[in-house]
Design a protein around this motif. Structure first.
Motif, short mmCIF file in Angstrom:
data_model
loop_
_atom_site.label_atom_id
_atom_site.label_comp_id
_atom_site.label_asym_id
_atom_site.label_seq_id
_atom_site.Cartn_x
_atom_site.Cartn_y
_atom_site.Cartn_z
N LEU B 14 0.83 -1.21 0.00
CA LEU B 14 0.00 0.00 0.00
C LEU B 14 0.86 1.26 0.00
O LEU B 14 0.56 2.23 -0.71
N ALA B 15 1.92 1.22 0.79
CA ALA B 15 2.80 2.40 0.86
C ALA B 15 3.44 2.67 -0.50
O ALA B 15 3.49 3.81 -0.95
N ALA B 18 0.40 3.71 -3.12
CA ALA B 18 -0.18 5.04 -2.84
C ALA B 18 0.90 6.12 -2.80
O ALA B 18 0.73 7.20 -3.37
N GLY B 19 2.01 5.81 -2.13
CA GLY B 19 3.10 6.78 -2.05
C GLY B 19 3.72 7.05 -3.40
O GLY B 19 4.05 8.20 -3.73
N GLY B 20 3.87 5.99 -4.19
CA GLY B 20 4.41 6.17 -5.55
C GLY B 20 3.49 7.02 -6.41
O GLY B 20 3.93 7.90 -7.14
N TYR B 22 1.39 9.20 -5.30
CA TYR B 22 1.47 10.57 -4.79
C TYR B 22 2.69 11.30 -5.34
O TYR B 22 2.61 12.45 -5.79
N MET B 23 3.82 10.59 -5.35
CA MET B 23 5.04 11.26 -5.82
C MET B 23 4.99 11.52 -7.33
O MET B 23 5.52 12.51 -7.81
#
Lengths: 342, 65
Positions: B14-15, B18-20, B22-23
């Motif tokens: 998930l990190a 979602a983080g990818g 977002y970046m």
């Protein structure tokens, strides 16, 4: 005659040589301008000092010609309060809070010891305490929280604690990756908080057993077991702490993940106040939660580890919950006493 | 323990996702707030653009949107 000519030539030569030099010397020797005199050289005489700018803050207007509208902020006095909070208050207050929690738990452990199941021995009958979804959500949120806490504490203490230990290069690399990890693990944390609210809110609504539990301090001191439903008052306090501070962290975190989207620079500072304060409090609360769930109480880890607890443990700590299970006829997961030996 | 390891794996996935995302959704400042010219010290991470040579007289080409 020749002598007069020679003397005249010498005088003329001296005059030509010395007079310009004397004139130059005279210029060098001119007295310097006195400080404070009307004609004193002051390279910043035309620039306003900071106090004057602050006095004129509401009156000075202008425009910026670059697309970044934030550059139009000429003075931001609230930044001083934020700097004091970030540089002074936050490291001290959060450090004291977290250290005090660890110290209190250590004192409790060495005076009271581990809470055992002496008066309610294991029955051999296992009942389900948490299903797979609940445990998956709990551990996913826990994993994210640990990453977020460690990388977030770098913001509190990094340059004071880590920087002197590992040096500028390693600290720079660590901080870069810590920031990336903080921004990415925020998402599973937010997802976990939301699922936990939906899953557990019904069982965490305060009820009539909570007051007695609180009055007896959960029986931790008196070695008694006040009645409780699925969650006792202590667990409910943990849950509502996670909800309140977790949602505060999520909201302010999203605000900071999308900077200046909805708030100006002062709003971003307020987001940081709330975010770091909520983080410090929640870290202290979760340290207590981890202690009770592992070292502090026999049988507590199994509830969230395997999802099953012994009926004796459940009767001791959540007697009303066991009665409810019996009333609705929930069968035990397994009975160790009747299982064939391997 | 299986659930714990699964949860750790899920949180990492998930990190990353979602983080990818977002970046990737973030724009570099030279694209978000472009300008015809700015004196900069870090070509590629500035208001002028990644192809900026460092020459203050150079006029930056507007990047494709």
């Amino acid at each position: 005659m020749n002598l007069r000519r020679v003397l005249g030539l010498i005088v003329f030569s001296l005059a030509v040589t010395v007079l310009p030099a004397g004139a130059q010397h005279g210029q060098d020797a001119a007295p310097p301008a006195q400080t404070g005199s009307p004609n004193a050289a002051n390279p910043t005489a035309d620039s306003a000092n900071e106090q004057r700018l602050l006095q004129e803050m509401r009156k000075l207007q202008g425009r910026v010609t670059i697309p970044d509208y934030k550059a139009a902020t000429l003075e931001q006095p609230q930044g001083r309060d934020y700097q004091w909070f970030h540089e002074r208050f936050l490291p001290w207050a959060s450090g004291i809070l977290i250290a005090a929690m660890i110290l209190a738990l250590a004192v409790f452990y060495f005076t009271r010891g581990r809470i055992m199941l002496e008066d309610s021995p294991e029955s051999g009958i296992k009942i389900q305490r948490f299903n797979v979804i609940e445990r998956l959500t709990h551990w996913m949120t826990a994993t994210s929280f640990i990453v977020l806490a460690l990388t977030g504490l770098n913001y509190f203490f990094g340059k004071r604690v880590l920087f002197p230990l590992i040096g500028p290069d390693a600290f720079s690399t660590w901080s870069h990756w810590a920031k990336l990890a903080h921004n990415t693990f925020a998402w599973p944390f937010i997802a976990g908080i939301l699922v936990m609210i939906v899953t557990w809110v019904r069982d965490n609504i305060p009820d009539r057993y909570d007051w007695r539990w609180l009055k007896e301090f959960g029986g931790f001191i008196s070695n008694t077991h006040p009645p409780a439903r699925r969650f006792n008052a202590g667990q409910k306090m943990i849950f509502w702490s996670v909800v309140v501070f977790g949602l505060a962290l999520a909201t302010t975190g999203i605000i900071m993940l999308f900077p200046f989207w909805t708030l100006d620079i002062n709003g971003m500072q307020w987001a940081q106040y709330v975010h770091s304060s909520a983080a410090a409090i929640l870290i202290a609360v979760i340290i207590a939660h981890i202690y009770i769930g592992t070292l502090g109480m026999e049988g507590a880890y199994e509830a969230m580890g395997s999802g099953e607890v012994d009926l004796g443990w459940a009767r001791a700590h959540h007697s009303e919950w066991v009665k409810e299970l019996h009333r609705v006829g929930v069968p035990p997961v397994r009975n160790v006493n009747t299982m064939p030996a391997e | 323990m299986r659930v714990i390891f699964s949860a750790i794996a899920v949180s990492f996935v998930l990190a990353l996702v979602a983080g990818g995302g977002y970046m990737l959704a973030q724009e570099p400042v030279y694209r978000a707030q472009p300008m015809p010219s700015v004196r900069v010290g870090d070509p590629g991470q500035n208001l002028v653009g990644e192809n900026y040579s460092g020459n203050p007289g150079e006029v930056r080409q507007k990047p494709p949107s």
